[in-house]
Enzyme design. Structure first.
Site, short mmCIF file in Angstrom:
data_model
loop_
_atom_site.label_atom_id
_atom_site.label_comp_id
_atom_site.label_asym_id
_atom_site.label_seq_id
_atom_site.Cartn_x
_atom_site.Cartn_y
_atom_site.Cartn_z
CE1 TYR A 94 -10.84 6.35 7.74
CE2 TYR A 94 -10.16 6.25 10.11
CZ TYR A 94 -10.38 6.95 8.93
OH TYR A 94 -9.48 7.90 8.65
CG PHE A 115 16.25 2.28 -3.36
CD1 PHE A 115 16.74 1.47 -4.30
CD2 PHE A 115 15.04 2.64 -3.31
CE1 PHE A 115 15.92 1.18 -5.46
CE2 PHE A 115 14.13 2.50 -4.23
CZ PHE A 115 14.63 1.51 -5.52
CG ASP A 116 15.74 5.03 -6.79
OD1 ASP A 116 15.30 4.39 -5.97
OD2 ASP A 116 15.53 4.99 -7.95
CG ASP A 128 15.98 0.50 2.51
OD1 ASP A 128 14.98 -0.14 2.46
OD2 ASP A 128 16.17 1.60 1.53
CB ALA A 180 13.50 -3.25 0.42
CE LYS A 201 11.13 -2.76 -4.00
NZ LYS A 201 11.59 -1.68 -3.28
CG HIS A 205 15.26 6.93 -12.26
ND1 HIS A 205 15.83 7.80 -11.16
CD2 HIS A 205 15.06 5.91 -11.98
CE1 HIS A 205 15.13 6.88 -10.27
NE2 HIS A 205 14.91 6.00 -10.45
C1 LIG Z 1 11.95 -0.46 -3.15
C2 LIG Z 1 12.77 0.33 -2.44
C3 LIG Z 1 12.49 1.22 -1.61
C4 LIG Z 1 11.19 2.30 -2.00
O1 LIG Z 1 9.96 1.41 -1.75
P1 LIG Z 1 8.87 1.51 -2.70
O2 LIG Z 1 7.94 0.77 -2.12
O3 LIG Z 1 9.08 1.38 -4.05
O4 LIG Z 1 8.29 2.98 -2.34
C5 LIG Z 1 13.48 1.77 -0.70
N1 LIG Z 1 14.61 1.01 -0.42
C6 LIG Z 1 14.87 0.02 -1.04
C7 LIG Z 1 16.23 -0.70 -0.90
C8 LIG Z 1 14.10 -0.56 -1.97
O5 LIG Z 1 14.50 -1.54 -2.85
#
Ligand SMILES: *Cc1c(COP(=O)(O)O)cnc(C)c1O
Length: 459
Positions: A72, A124-125, A215, A217, A258, A450
């Site tokens: 843990y 990003f969304d 961000d 990813a 990703k 969406h």
């Molecule tokens: C996928 C993504 C996110 C969100 O991540 P999740 O793991 O889907 O919650 C944020 N910013 C970008 C650029 C992304 O591609």
């Protein structure tokens, strides 16, 4: 001439795929209320909905999972992850979380006050969603080249720095809670951001004492594009480039689903603020669980640590980014419009030009996604006006700067012949594009609609 770099791996385990008939698919999409997220995956042949968490793990990742420590607190697997992260990103603090949006849920309320704005090369969304939930407003400020889908620009993901300065002036420094650099710029078509741009934006942020959050990813893909396209980086290793990229930020949020090539996971990185790390830990415990697991099991932490290392491997990146480029070359030969040059993780079809008869408020990107599914069992999704929630005050449908249908390429999952099949389906749909009409929304939640909205064809 089309180029395809052979896979730098061989296949050790297979997952059968089943083809469906056109009649079956017409029925399935109707049952799904014309929302691609509503389909059962068994009814999909090639699933390009997302590259998020749909990657194939390596034998090394699976082996690491068996060695994981599920304690843990203070697990060995946590410490291994922190070690790998420190080495790659050269930040002082890291917090694992269960996915990217969990990182956003923790970080953005700490940085944004009600009524402030967040300025980004493009949110990003989910980032847009969390900025909104923090009571602030997301403002996108991508370079104009991003809107020109036909011509080659090496870094269409860049921030428009002239406009950024103007926006800071217009809103007033105190109103700008955060600057967000999304690398690669997902919403602009997986387009990279140059090192020069990262550096310049960070200088602007520092001048005004505004925190800059990356961000991250698709940080590894972005680094590879810098190596390929930016002067002075051709001889540097991916890790060297990554370290320099992150030196131009104060913190990062990352979806590890990703470029870290895993099925679930996320990360927060903090450059040097012990105080901010304390605040992050304070929210992690109630939202995600104790700091040394952050919503993940020990085996997930191991898979992430190993995946981060594999994700920055140059042979892997050359092959993977070569896949979208190859798909792009096949489409180019047939004259299908898409965001050119292809970005990292996906091909972004220019639905506004493929379906010029459908207005933005009838969602051309969504219509094209439905057509690719019904015609060939290929699942993609809209990255356009359909993805933009209505203005909370006026209820009006905003118009996206670009109307894309995105087809993502999961990492290490599909082969060259799968991509050739996908190209064939796209070309067939393109040839009879006037047959496809628009859609209207019949039911939708207020935020991130969406994913769950219900639609119907406009007659
Ligand atoms: C996928 C993504 C996110 C969100 O991540 P999740 O793991 O889907 O919650 C944020 N910013 C970008 C650029 C992304 O591609």
């Amino acid at each position: 001439m089309s180029t395809y770099l052979p896979e730098p791996f061989r296949i050790k385990m297979v997952e059968p795929l089943k083809m469906t008939t056109r009649e079956e698919r017409l029925q399935y999409i109707k049952e799904a209320k014309y929302n691609l997220f509503g389909l059962k995956s068994d009814g999909v042949y090639i699933d390009m909905l997302t590259d998020s968490g749909t990657n194939a793990m390596s034998d090394a990742q699976w082996s690491r999972m068996m060695l994981a420590d599920e304690s843990y607190a203070g697990a060995r697997s946590y410490h291994r992850l922190i070690e790998v992260c420190s080495d790659i990103f050269a930040y002082d603090y890291f917090q694992p979380v269960h996915q990217g949006r969990a990182a956003e849920k923790i970080v953005y309320p700490l940085l944004l006050k009600k009524g402030q704005v967040s300025i980004s090369n493009m949110h990003f969304d989910t980032t847009r969603g969390h900025v909104g939930l923090a009571g602030a407003r997301p403002v996108d400020c991508v370079v104009a080249e991003a809107r020109d889908t036909e011509n080659f620009y090496p870094f269409k993901g860049n921030m428009d720095t002239v406009r950024l300065e103007a926006l800071i002036e217009e809103y007033g420094v105190a109103q700008v809670g955060v600057i967000v650099m999304t690398i690669t710029n997902n919403s602009a078509g997986g387009q990279p951001v140059s090192m020069a741009n990262l550096k310049e934006v960070y200088a602007i942020a520092q001048k005004h004492k505004i925190p800059l959050v990356i961000d991250a990813a698709r940080f590894a893909e972005n680094a590879f594009f810098i190596k390929e396209r930016e002067e002075g980086y051709g001889d540097k290793s991916i890790k060297e480039i990554v370290r320099e990229m992150f030196s131009y930020g104060d913190a990062f949020t990352m979806s590890a689903k990703k470029d870290a090539i895993i099925n679930m996971g996320g990360l927060i990185g903090i450059k040097n603020s012990a105080e901010f790390y304390e605040q992050v830990k304070g929210l992690t415990v109630p939202y995600e669980g104790f700091v040394s697991y952050g919503g993940l099991s020990g085996r997930d932490l191991e898979a992430m640590a190993q995946g981060l290392l594999e994700g920055i491997d140059e042979d892997f990146l050359a092959y993977y980014l070569g896949q979208s480029r190859y798909l792009g070359e096949l489409l180019q030969k047939a004259g299908v419009p898409f965001q050119y040059p292809t970005g990292g993780h996906a091909i972004f079809l220019d639905a506004a030009r493929i379906l010029p008869h459908i207005p933005y408020y009838e969602f051309p990107g969504q219509s094209l996604a439905v057509a690719l599914y019904t015609e060939g069992g290929v699942r993609g999704c809209d990255i356009g006006s359909y993805m933009l929630d209505p203005d909370p005050e006026t209820g009006e449908q905003p118009q996206s700067e670009m109307e894309f249908t995105r087809l993502c390429i999961p990492r290490r999952v599909y082969t060259k012949s799968h991509l050739e099949y996908v190209a064939k389906v796209i070309v067939e749909v393109y040839k009879k594009s006037e047959e496809f009409g628009g859609y209207r929304i019949v039911k939708a939640p207020k935020v991130l609609r969406h994913f769950t909205a219900e639609l119907e064809p406009v007659k």
